[in-house]
Design an enzyme around this catalytic site. Structure first.
Site: not given
Ligand code: GDG
Length: 740
Positions: A164, A371
């Site tokens: 990821h 990312d």
């Molecule tokens: C890893 C990789 C890759 C965030 N704050 C809240 C909340 N979130 C949710 C978002 C989103 C998720 O968390 C974050 O996903 P990201 O993709 O932005 O980042 P990572 O956690 O670092 O994920 C990344 C991912 O895996 C998938 O393969 O894209 O690059 O680092 O869904 O919505 N959700 C809620 N409240 C919050 O305050 N409900």
């Protein structure tokens, strides 16, 4: 039993915490959990992972809490979490994959030991669940060793691995002391997936640099076993985000947020509170923007939602104070008693609140330093059912390869970042709409269900793991070989008896191989010949003391047995050698990783460790230069496995065969080779000889084994058959018809 999907990730979709009144079950936050939940929900699957720190709670209680989620726990102690998760996963692999080298803590012996041990435990848990036909899908950098460990335990399993996070450029990855183990672990999978083609390429290139593996199309071959490497960009459930944004509750909340902003533009960012997400650079750029355009101080309202994460890791505590100080400085300089410019929210919010924030934000700042993908960028787009709003997106998020219409920026360039913010703030509505319509189309086209289905389909299509098992036809041929009273073995070396290594100089024979060849050479009625492209000096150094026939430089030189002198089949050195050597040397000097092997009658240009695109360019150059050589009629250019060879015309491995046969009349021949140069050897064999191609790819050989391990296993069977085994019992002799 129907086939099931076994999802394996560090965290389960729910995290358990022990508190007053028993266990609390909470949904896990983060991109991976969000994405996999949709896969898990929709299929008959099991999810294997760490349930959270619940060591004081009874196993039965944990199982009962997880059962409704079809989740299988891998319990970890607090010490294990500290060493494996905080120490190795997040102290080493996470910053390395995100190019933050100053944060990487490489000298981590105990942490590595814990990482290995925990990966073993995960593999045990998978093996306990696995039934034939089940698919195993392992996720992320926490569990890089699990694919190979599961393959050891369940050799027939179909195993997928998805990373990821970014796979860094090989020059960065090579820093990792445990690089070979990590790559070998991942290569236990049948399919290895990444978010972008560039990460997939970096991985394949690292495998070629560190392990000497070859990539052909999108398949890496590891000891004959194909490993498919590909890009499977993750998506989101865009319809669900759009539907949520359309609900009256979210609309009302978004309206309230806009009112709160009192006509100011709302700039939003939403990330886990992680140093890779670029909070500091974002705030520094905002400060710069306000210095350049002070009038904006009354026109902006900035919210950074920062979900707490990995707070036990030291690097995160320092990061928090830096971010807090910066926000304080901006508010102190540009805010007023009635207007706080930057709001830092150190917490998570409910999905409806998140949706309302997305819907209300005029500008969404997604500016990570690196990312893997970044789902937030896609969620913002999907939530903009009004086709308004501007996405500012880091070039270094995987999402940038798909979201072309975003305002893309290098987050390390503070002037550029401030400029991107400024442009987004001023963007006219019609321009916002143009971009957002296109972005929404992209995000709706690539959903999370399609992502998972695409990966699983690739996994289902991967060839069944049959490594090491010879075909029935080869079994029959081997029965003849092992029973033959007189046997000649003709064996290639590199790629047949030993694995390719990044440099030909390091592919020396190991102890087990020397023992195997010794036993074969001592086997009654058996003569063993090694026929290789290597120089006679290196063959002499490797095998000089063994009772083997040695044939170097593709048969230019032969030493038919240990006592014999070396002799050449054509004059050395040929007149063309020096000018050709000079051409190759000139090119090799300009080609990183290339190596010239100058032999008595030819020269080889090895490019195993050269970046593949550079190698391709240099080969074109070499072909053109050699074609033009006046003496081209006297030599031939042969392209083998990551090597270009120039050798005397007409000298090939087939040239040794007549002499071998003459020295052992009526013998049965078993020949093994992997390379294009071995085809000439196979072509020269007499009818009835058993020719075995090692590995994948085209060959005229009638039989095939998967790789070096299988080739050695075949030879071991020959060595293990003693004369007694080979003498047919008298009844058998009487019963069998006499040969015609
Ligand atoms: C890893 C990789 C890759 C965030 N704050 C809240 C909340 N979130 C949710 C978002 C989103 C998720 O968390 C974050 O996903 P990201 O993709 O932005 O980042 P990572 O956690 O670092 O994920 C990344 C991912 O895996 C998938 O393969 O894209 O690059 O680092 O869904 O919505 N959700 C809620 N409240 C919050 O305050 N409900």
């Amino acid at each position: 039993m129907q086939s099931r999907l076994l999802l394996v990730s560090n965290r389960l979709p729910v995290t358990l915490t022990a508190g007053e009144g028993g266990l609390h079950v909470q949904q896990s936050v983060g991109g991976l959990a969000t994405a996999l939940l949709s896969v898990h929900g929709a299929s008959e699957s099991r999810w294997i992972g760490w349930p959270g720190l619940v060591t004081d709670v009874s196993g039965a209680e944990v199982l009962a809490a997880l059962a409704p989620h079809r989740a299988v726990p891998v319990p970890l102690s607090a010490a294990e979490v500290k060493a494996y998760y905080d120490g190795y996963c997040n102290g080493v692999l996470w910053p390395l994959c995100h190019y933050l080298l100053d944060k990487v803590r490489l000298d981590q012996r105990d942490e590595w030991a814990a990482y290995r041990a925990v990966n073993e435990r995960f593999a045990d848990a998978v093996a306990a669940q696995w039934k034939p036909g089940d698919l195993v899908w392992v996720h992320d950098y926490h569990l890089a060793l699990v694919p190979a460990l599961v393959r050891q335990r369940c050799p027939g399993a179909r195993i997928g691995f998805f990373l990821h996070v970014p796979f860094p450029g090989p020059e960065v990855f090579r820093i990792l002391p445990r690089r070979a183990e990590v790559l070998r672990g991942i290569l236990g999978a049948d399919v290895v997936g990444f978010h972008t083609a560039s990460y997939a390429y970096s991985f394949a290139y690292a495998c070629s640099q560190v392990l000497g593996l070859e990539l052909s199309g999108d398949v890496l071959t590891d000891d004959g076993r194909p490993v498919r490497v590909g890009a499977f960009p993750i998506g989101i459930d865009a319809d669900a985000f759009a539907a949520r944004a359309a609900t009256p509750e979210v609309r009302a909340r978004a309206e309230a947020l806009r009112l709160d902003s009192q006509g100011r533009k709302l700039l939003l960012s939403v990330d886990r509170f992680d140093y890779t997400k670029g909070h500091v650079h974002r705030l520094l750029a905002l400060e710069r923007l306000l210095q350049l355009r002070p009038e904006l101080k009354d026109q902006l309202h900035v919210i950074q939602l920062m979900v707490p994460t990995r707070e036990q890791v030291d690097a995160y505590a320092d990061y928090r104070s830096t971010v807090n100080e910066l926000a304080g400085r901006i508010n102190g300089t540009f805010g007023s008693p009635t207007h706080t410019l930057v709001h830092l929210l150190h917490r998570s919010v409910e999905p409806d609140e998140l949706s309302a924030l997305y819907a209300a934000a005029d500008v969404m700042l997604v500016t990570p330093l690196r990312d893997g993908m970044n789902l937030v960028a896609k969620e913002y787009v999907a939530s903009r059912i009004d086709d308004a709003g501007v996405l500012v997106l880091s070039e270094f998020a995987g999402a940038a390869t798909e979201l072309h219409e975003a305002v893309q920026v290098n987050p390390y360039d503070l002037d550029a970042l401030a400029g991107a913010m400024s442009r987004a703030i001023d963007m006219p509505v019609f321009e916002q709409r143009l971009a957002m319509v296109a972005l929404r189309k992209t995000v709706h086209a690539g959903g999370v269900a399609g992502w998972a289905a695409g990966f699983i389909e690739a996994l289902e299509q991967s060839p069944e793991a049959t490594q090491g098992a010879p075909s029935i036809a080869l079994e029959q041929a081997m029965a003849i070989v092992t029973a033959a009273p007189r046997l000649v073995l003709v064996l290639d070396y590199d790629g047949t008896l030993v694995e390719f290594s990044p440099s030909p100089r390091t592919a020396t024979p190991d102890k087990a191989l020397l023992e195997l060849l010794t036993r074969l050479s001592q086997r009654p009625g058996t003569s063993v010949h090694v026929v290789s492209g290597r120089s006679r000096e290196s063959l002499e150094a490797f095998f000089g003391e063994l009772e083997l026939g040695l044939h170097g430089e593709h048969g230019l030189w032969s030493r038919p047995d240990r006592k014999a002198e070396w002799r050449s089949r054509s004059p050395v050195p040929p007149t063309w050698l020096e000018p050709v050597r000079r051409i190759l040397e000139r090119v090799a000097r300009r080609t990183d990783g290339a190596l010239l092997e100058v032999k008595s009658g030819g020269v080889a240009f090895h490019y195993r460790a050269t970046e593949p695109q550079l190698a391709r360019r240099r080969l074109e150059e070499l072909r053109a230069a050699l074609e033009g050589d006046a003496q081209a009629g006297e030599f031939e250019v042969l392209e083998g496995r990551r090597v270009l060879e120039v050798r005397p015309r007409g000298v090939n491995k087939g040239a040794v065969v007549p002499e071998l046969l003459a020295s052992a009349p009526g013998a049965t021949v078993l020949a093994l080779g992997d390379d294009r140069t071995d085809e000439a050897l196979f072509a020269a064999l007499p009818p009835g000889a058993v020719a075995v191609h090692v590995g994948s790819g085209q060959s005229i050989a009638r039989y095939r084994v998967s790789g070096v391990t299988a080739a050695r296993a075949l030879l071991k069977r020959v060595a293990d058959t003693s004369r007694a085994d080979r003498t047919p019992p008298p009844e058998a002799l009487q019963a069998s018809p006499s040969p015609g």
